[in-house]
Every structure is written in C-alpha cells, then in structure tokens.
Design an enzyme around this catalytic site. Structure first.
Site, PDB file in Angstrom:
ATOM      1  N   HIS A  53       0.872  -1.174   0.000  1.00 53.84           N
ATOM      2  CA  HIS A  53       0.000   0.000   0.000  1.00 53.84           C
ATOM      3  C   HIS A  53       0.910   1.224   0.000  1.00 53.84           C
ATOM      4  O   HIS A  53       1.993   1.183   0.606  1.00 53.84           O
ATOM      5  CB  HIS A  53      -0.841   0.087   1.266  1.00 53.84           C
ATOM      6  CG  HIS A  53      -1.757  -1.068   1.491  1.00 53.84           C
ATOM      7  ND1 HIS A  53      -1.374  -2.200   2.147  1.00 53.84           N
ATOM      8  CD2 HIS A  53      -3.062  -1.244   1.170  1.00 53.84           C
ATOM      9  CE1 HIS A  53      -2.395  -3.035   2.218  1.00 53.84           C
ATOM     10  NE2 HIS A  53      -3.429  -2.487   1.624  1.00 53.84           N
ATOM     11  N   ASP A  56       2.317   1.745   3.354  1.00 55.16           N
ATOM     12  CA  ASP A  56       3.243   0.744   3.915  1.00 55.16           C
ATOM     13  C   ASP A  56       4.666   1.218   3.642  1.00 55.16           C
ATOM     14  O   ASP A  56       5.595   0.915   4.396  1.00 55.16           O
ATOM     15  CB  ASP A  56       3.103  -0.620   3.227  1.00 55.16           C
ATOM     16  CG  ASP A  56       1.734  -1.249   3.412  1.00 55.16           C
ATOM     17  OD1 ASP A  56       1.033  -0.881   4.360  1.00 55.16           O
ATOM     18  OD2 ASP A  56       1.385  -2.115   2.577  1.00 55.16           O
ATOM     19  N   MET A  87       2.620  -5.743  -7.941  1.00 58.29           N
ATOM     20  CA  MET A  87       1.293  -5.198  -7.596  1.00 58.29           C
ATOM     21  C   MET A  87       1.447  -4.093  -6.564  1.00 58.29           C
ATOM     22  O   MET A  87       2.345  -4.145  -5.726  1.00 58.29           O
ATOM     23  CB  MET A  87       0.407  -6.333  -7.061  1.00 58.29           C
ATOM     24  CG  MET A  87      -0.979  -5.948  -6.594  1.00 58.29           C
ATOM     25  SD  MET A  87      -1.071  -5.441  -4.873  1.00 58.29           S
ATOM     26  CE  MET A  87      -1.692  -6.924  -4.085  1.00 58.29           C
ATOM     27  N   GLU A 180     -11.051  -6.372  -5.116  1.00 55.06           N
ATOM     28  CA  GLU A 180     -11.032  -7.457  -4.111  1.00 55.06           C
ATOM     29  C   GLU A 180     -12.259  -7.383  -3.204  1.00 55.06           C
ATOM     30  O   GLU A 180     -12.376  -6.485  -2.379  1.00 55.06           O
ATOM     31  CB  GLU A 180      -9.754  -7.337  -3.272  1.00 55.06           C
ATOM     32  CG  GLU A 180      -9.665  -8.401  -2.199  1.00 55.06           C
ATOM     33  CD  GLU A 180      -8.367  -8.315  -1.394  1.00 55.06           C
ATOM     34  OE1 GLU A 180      -7.416  -7.646  -1.841  1.00 55.06           O
ATOM     35  OE2 GLU A 180      -8.331  -8.909  -0.306  1.00 55.06           O
ATOM     36  N   LYS A 182     -14.913  -8.452  -0.154  1.00 51.90           N
ATOM     37  CA  LYS A 182     -14.912  -9.015   1.207  1.00 51.90           C
ATOM     38  C   LYS A 182     -16.298  -8.745   1.785  1.00 51.90           C
ATOM     39  O   LYS A 182     -16.842  -7.659   1.567  1.00 51.90           O
ATOM     40  CB  LYS A 182     -13.832  -8.329   2.044  1.00 51.90           C
ATOM     41  CG  LYS A 182     -13.657  -8.927   3.432  1.00 51.90           C
ATOM     42  CD  LYS A 182     -12.495  -8.273   4.183  1.00 51.90           C
ATOM     43  CE  LYS A 182     -12.326  -8.908   5.541  1.00 51.90           C
ATOM     44  NZ  LYS A 182     -11.280  -8.234   6.341  1.00 51.90           N
ATOM     45  N   GLU A 216      -9.850 -13.423  -2.569  1.00 52.18           N
ATOM     46  CA  GLU A 216      -9.050 -13.879  -1.413  1.00 52.18           C
ATOM     47  C   GLU A 216      -9.760 -15.058  -0.742  1.00 52.18           C
ATOM     48  O   GLU A 216     -10.951 -14.960  -0.405  1.00 52.18           O
ATOM     49  CB  GLU A 216      -8.860 -12.738  -0.416  1.00 52.18           C
ATOM     50  CG  GLU A 216      -8.157 -13.224   0.856  1.00 52.18           C
ATOM     51  CD  GLU A 216      -7.770 -12.129   1.827  1.00 52.18           C
ATOM     52  OE1 GLU A 216      -7.255 -11.088   1.371  1.00 52.18           O
ATOM     53  OE2 GLU A 216      -7.977 -12.327   3.041  1.00 52.18           O
ATOM     54  N   HIS A 219     -11.892 -14.400   2.312  1.00 53.86           N
ATOM     55  CA  HIS A 219     -13.062 -13.543   2.191  1.00 53.86           C
ATOM     56  C   HIS A 219     -14.295 -14.330   1.743  1.00 53.86           C
ATOM     57  O   HIS A 219     -15.395 -14.103   2.254  1.00 53.86           O
ATOM     58  CB  HIS A 219     -12.764 -12.375   1.253  1.00 53.86           C
ATOM     59  CG  HIS A 219     -11.702 -11.470   1.802  1.00 53.86           C
ATOM     60  ND1 HIS A 219     -11.221 -10.382   1.132  1.00 53.86           N
ATOM     61  CD2 HIS A 219     -11.018 -11.507   2.981  1.00 53.86           C
ATOM     62  CE1 HIS A 219     -10.296  -9.779   1.871  1.00 53.86           C
ATOM     63  NE2 HIS A 219     -10.155 -10.448   2.993  1.00 53.86           N
ATOM     64  N   ASP A 244      -5.323 -13.642  -3.820  1.00 52.76           N
ATOM     65  CA  ASP A 244      -4.796 -13.548  -2.451  1.00 52.76           C
ATOM     66  C   ASP A 244      -4.999 -14.888  -1.760  1.00 52.76           C
ATOM     67  O   ASP A 244      -6.137 -15.308  -1.486  1.00 52.76           O
ATOM     68  CB  ASP A 244      -5.536 -12.445  -1.666  1.00 52.76           C
ATOM     69  CG  ASP A 244      -4.966 -11.064  -1.941  1.00 52.76           C
ATOM     70  OD1 ASP A 244      -4.036 -10.942  -2.768  1.00 52.76           O
ATOM     71  OD2 ASP A 244      -5.448 -10.099  -1.316  1.00 52.76           O
ATOM     72  N   ASP A 254     -11.859 -12.272  10.457  1.00 53.01           N
ATOM     73  CA  ASP A 254     -10.869 -12.238   9.366  1.00 53.01           C
ATOM     74  C   ASP A 254      -9.516 -12.732   9.887  1.00 53.01           C
ATOM     75  O   ASP A 254      -8.766 -11.989  10.503  1.00 53.01           O
ATOM     76  CB  ASP A 254     -10.766 -10.786   8.903  1.00 53.01           C
ATOM     77  CG  ASP A 254      -9.803 -10.604   7.755  1.00 53.01           C
ATOM     78  OD1 ASP A 254      -9.494 -11.582   7.067  1.00 53.01           O
ATOM     79  OD2 ASP A 254      -9.368  -9.459   7.555  1.00 53.01           O
ATOM     80  N   ASP A 256      -6.802 -14.463   8.206  1.00 51.06           N
ATOM     81  CA  ASP A 256      -5.585 -14.310   7.390  1.00 51.06           C
ATOM     82  C   ASP A 256      -4.471 -15.270   7.811  1.00 51.06           C
ATOM     83  O   ASP A 256      -3.312 -14.878   7.950  1.00 51.06           O
ATOM     84  CB  ASP A 256      -5.074 -12.856   7.431  1.00 51.06           C
ATOM     85  CG  ASP A 256      -5.993 -11.894   6.700  1.00 51.06           C
ATOM     86  OD1 ASP A 256      -6.740 -12.332   5.802  1.00 51.06           O
ATOM     87  OD2 ASP A 256      -5.965 -10.694   7.021  1.00 51.06           O
ATOM     88  N   ASP A 286      -1.611 -13.235   1.132  1.00 49.39           N
ATOM     89  CA  ASP A 286      -2.128 -12.133   1.942  1.00 49.39           C
ATOM     90  C   ASP A 286      -2.486 -12.694   3.320  1.00 49.39           C
ATOM     91  O   ASP A 286      -3.654 -12.878   3.648  1.00 49.39           O
ATOM     92  CB  ASP A 286      -3.345 -11.502   1.269  1.00 49.39           C
ATOM     93  CG  ASP A 286      -3.765 -10.235   1.997  1.00 49.39           C
ATOM     94  OD1 ASP A 286      -3.027  -9.809   2.906  1.00 49.39           O
ATOM     95  OD2 ASP A 286      -4.832  -9.684   1.676  1.00 49.39           O
TER      96      ASP A 286
HETATM   97  C1  GLT Z   1      -5.829  -5.809   4.187  1.00 47.56           C
HETATM   98  C2  GLT Z   1      -6.933  -6.694   3.699  1.00 47.56           C
HETATM   99  C3  GLT Z   1      -6.541  -7.488   2.521  1.00 47.56           C
HETATM  100  C4  GLT Z   1      -6.275  -6.647   1.311  1.00 47.56           C
HETATM  101  C5  GLT Z   1      -5.117  -5.765   1.452  1.00 47.56           C
HETATM  102  C6  GLT Z   1      -5.047  -4.847   0.260  1.00 47.56           C
HETATM  103  S1  GLT Z   1      -5.004  -4.957   2.953  1.00 47.56           S
HETATM  104  O1  GLT Z   1      -4.866  -6.571   4.862  1.00 47.56           O
HETATM  105  O2  GLT Z   1      -7.325  -7.560   4.761  1.00 47.56           O
HETATM  106  O3  GLT Z   1      -7.443  -8.486   2.219  1.00 47.56           O
HETATM  107  O4  GLT Z   1      -5.932  -7.512   0.251  1.00 47.56           O
HETATM  108  O5  GLT Z   1      -5.612  -3.618   0.491  1.00 47.56           O
HETATM  109 MN    MN Z   2      -6.464  -9.549   0.507  1.00 49.26          MN
HETATM  110 MN    MN Z   3      -8.169 -10.931   4.552  1.00 43.14          MN
END
Ligand code: GLT
Ligand code: MN
Ligand code: MN
Length: 386
Positions: A53, A56, A87, A180, A182, A216, A219, A244, A254, A256, A286
């Site tokens: 980002h 970041d 990216m 993306e 979510k 992702e 998500h 992702d 969430d 991750d 991700d």
């Molecule tokens: C954040 C989010 C991710 C996105 C990222 C891109 S940032 O961590 O949870 O799923 O892909 O903005």
């Molecule tokens: Mn993501």
């Molecule tokens: Mn996520």
C-alpha cells in the site's frame, strides 16, 4: 524439493510479513521492520515479489524529501535482492478520514481526496514496476442501511473506477485493476461482498476490459462460500487478474492464516484448479503469522505458505497421473457420445429430435456415482499414503 522459484511468482505484501501482531484486543508483539528489512527477509525466504500500500512504504505524513529518500532506499533494496514489485494498492481504510468509506463516503470531499490519494499511489506503484493495481474497499460499506443511499454508493464507486481507468489511460500506464471483495470487517457490511457481485459490477464500467478481480480465500470463506467455485467463475470470465492466498475457518473473524493451515482439501482443490488451467499470474500470500510468532517464526510462516502451495501442486500432478482416480473420473462422466447430436448449440432440427427422444428415466436415476471411492482416494493421496 519444494524450493520457491521465480516462475512460481510467489509474492507477499509489506503488510504481511511486516505484520506486528496487533489485534483489536492487544498491542504489537513484534518489532516494526522497515520496508528495506522486509525486502531482505523476503529474499532470504525465496519469494519473488513484494506488494505494498502507498503508506506501507511512505507514511501518510511524510514530506516530499522523506518520500524520495524512502523510495530510493527501497529501490536499492529491490536492486540488491532481485525482488520485484508486481502489484501495488492504496490504503483507503486506516486514516480516520476514511471512516465512512473512500469512494463511497457520503462526504464529497472524502471521495475527491480518495481519488487524489489513489492517483498518487498509482504513480508510485508504476514507478516501482507494478502492472496490477488492487482495490480492496475495506471501508466501502455501512453499519446501518439508513446511513447511505445504496444506489448513490454504487454510482460513486463506478464513477471512481471510471475516473481512475481514464487516468491510467491518460498517463499511458501499463496497469490493470483487480477489485477485491470481502463481505464484512471492518465495516458491518461491505459493498459488493463476493467475487460474483464484483464480476457483475465490473461489466457496468466504461473500460471493463481493464478491470478484473483479486479473490481472497479468507473472504469467500468468511461468507461460508466455496472459494474455488468463485475463482473458476472469475477464470471463465477472463477476470482472474490476481489472487490472495491464505486460510480461514468458516464463520470466524478475518483470520488471514498461513495458506493451507486450516482447510487442506479446499486448498488442494484451489491449487489443482490454478495449475490445471495454467494460471500464470502472481500467487500472493495475503496472510500474517500468528501473534505468538517472533521474526524467526515469521520466516517459517512465509516459507510455509510457499512450501504448502508447492506440495499441493505436486499432489495435483499426482492426482492427474493416478490411473485408478482417472478411470473413476471417466466412469463418472459416462460420455459415450450418443447425446452429441441432440445437444450443444441449438438448431430447430436438434430440438425436434430431442423432444421425440425416449429416455429411460428410471435407469438414469439408478446409475450410481462412485464419489465416495473417488473422495477417499483423494483424501489418502493428500494424507500421503497413496
Ligand atoms: C488488508 C486486507 C486485505 C487486502 C489488502 C489490500 S489490505 O490486509 O485484509 O485483504 O488484500 O488492500
Ligand atoms: Mn487480501
Ligand atoms: Mn483478509
């Protein structure tokens, strides 16, 4: 074996291995690593690329001089390690200005600021080599439906995408967008919550050919959906521009987690799909390490994502070469060619023949499908006893 190579296109965001272990209930558990340190860590574990980002890399309040120094140090780290930037994306969710969304905020000044911030971030991403630009609309949503006109929100988001596509064309940048979805978190409800919703929206854009999706794993799983099915739909539409990878228990917050750490079977079906169709884009992890990890364990986390992907890729090849599995698959499809002249593309003759064809409905219903045998063989293959 299972060594990552550049052709695997394994990438990580600065925010992934750089995650400091803060959560809504607890303070950081790991020290901040600079972007330069993160690039060196990624090179050490064998990754191919790094994504970021805008903030970041360059803090939101950096002066132009500070920005130039940060960017030149980062470029040097990339040159020293061979790590690439495929990216980039914009942080449109951390700053309090975006508390009601960015492109869909009710405040026109916030919407304009989001466009300005994104154009600057696109410039930065392109300067560092990015060819894909991700839009994750984490704050584009509501807690209460009475707070926003839902049709206005769609219109504002569409106008923003059209504006930014035109900006990219105006600059002659070689850049495509990947949206993306979510379903929720950090907003109560996020607009365009699934891959299917995003694919429908993309078709309403002025330059829809420039815009695809960045699905992702976590998500779709948060929404209780089958991720691989969504990836297949995106692929079929020619819209799988990025992906992702991570993992997530169904129905939870969430998480991750590391790729393949929760649901091996769905990770297998995903890798098998991507490899079978010949997806050649980035495989972006991700995810972040558990909050209990120190930096050494973060490296183990990063290596684990890539290693699991490569193991599952090998398992997919083994599945495709397994004669017992393959003979079950051909038994299942039961294609003796006899229906070819009645189906496929329509003609009035075909339709007339099909309408008069006599089917043995009872026999169709009696035919079993050996999916139990097939699934058990798959499980045994995944468990390593085959
Ligand atoms: C954040 C989010 C991710 C996105 C990222 C891109 S940032 O961590 O949870 O799923 O892909 O903005
Ligand atoms: Mn993501
Ligand atoms: Mn996520």
């Amino acid at each position: 074996m299972y060594q990552p190579k550049p052709e695997h296109k394994f990438t990580f965001g600065l925010w992934t291995v750089g995650n400091i272990g803060r959560d809504p209930f607890g303070e950081p558990t790991r020290p901040i690593q600079t972007p330069v340190e993160i690039v060196h860590l990624l090179a050490e574990v064998g990754a191919w690329g790094v994504n970021f980002h805008d903030n970041d890399l360059v803090p939101i309040d950096a002066t132009p001089t500070e920005r130039d120094k940060i960017v030149s140090d980062f470029k040097k780290a990339l040159a020293d390690t061979g790590i690439v930037v495929p990216m980039a994306t914009t942080n449109l969710f951390s700053d309090p200005a975006f508390k009601d969304g960015a492109f869909t905020s009710n405040d026109p000044k916030v919407r304009a600021y989001a466009l300005q911030k994104t154009m600057n971030a696109i410039d930065l991403g392109v300067e560092l080599g990015a060819e894909t630009y991700v839009f994750w609309g984490g704050r584009e949503g509501v807690e209460t439906d009475v707070s926003k006109n839902l049709l206005d929100a769609q219109k504002w988001f569409r106008e923003a995408m059209n504006y930014l596509c035109s900006y990219v064309k105006d600059q002659n940048y070689n850049l495509k967008f990947a949206l993306e979805p979510k379903p929720n978190e950090p907003r109560g409800d996020i607009f365009l919550p699934t891959v299917g919703a995003m694919l429908g929206f993309i078709e309403t854009l002025d330059y829809s050919e420039m815009v695809g999706v960045n699905p992702e794993v976590a998500h779709e799983h948060m929404a209780g959906l089958n991720f691989t099915h969504h990836v297949a739909q995106a692929w079929d539409a020619g819209k799988l521009f990025h992906i992702d990878l991570n993992d997530q228990a169904f129905g939870r917050y969430d998480q991750d987690f590391r790729f393949g750490s929760v649901n091996i079977k769905s990770a297998f079906s995903l890798v098998k799909f991507l490899e079978d169709v010949g997806y050649d884009g980035c495989r972006h992890f991700d995810a972040h390490a558990y909050r209990t990890s120190d930096i050494e364990d973060v490296k183990a986390f990063a290596r684990g994502n890539m290693r699991t992907y490569l193991i599952l890729k090998e398992k997919a090849a083994q599945f495709n070469a397994d004669s017992e599995i393959q003979s079950l698959l051909s038994e299942i499809s039961a294609n003796d060619g006899s229906m070819n002249e009645l189906t496929g593309s329509y003609s009035s003759d075909k339709a007339a023949s099909l309408k008069s064809y006599q089917f043995d409905r009872e026999a169709l219903g009696k035919r079993g499908q050996p999916y139990e045998r097939l699934d058990q063989l798959t499980v045994e293959l995944l468990l390593g006893v085959r």
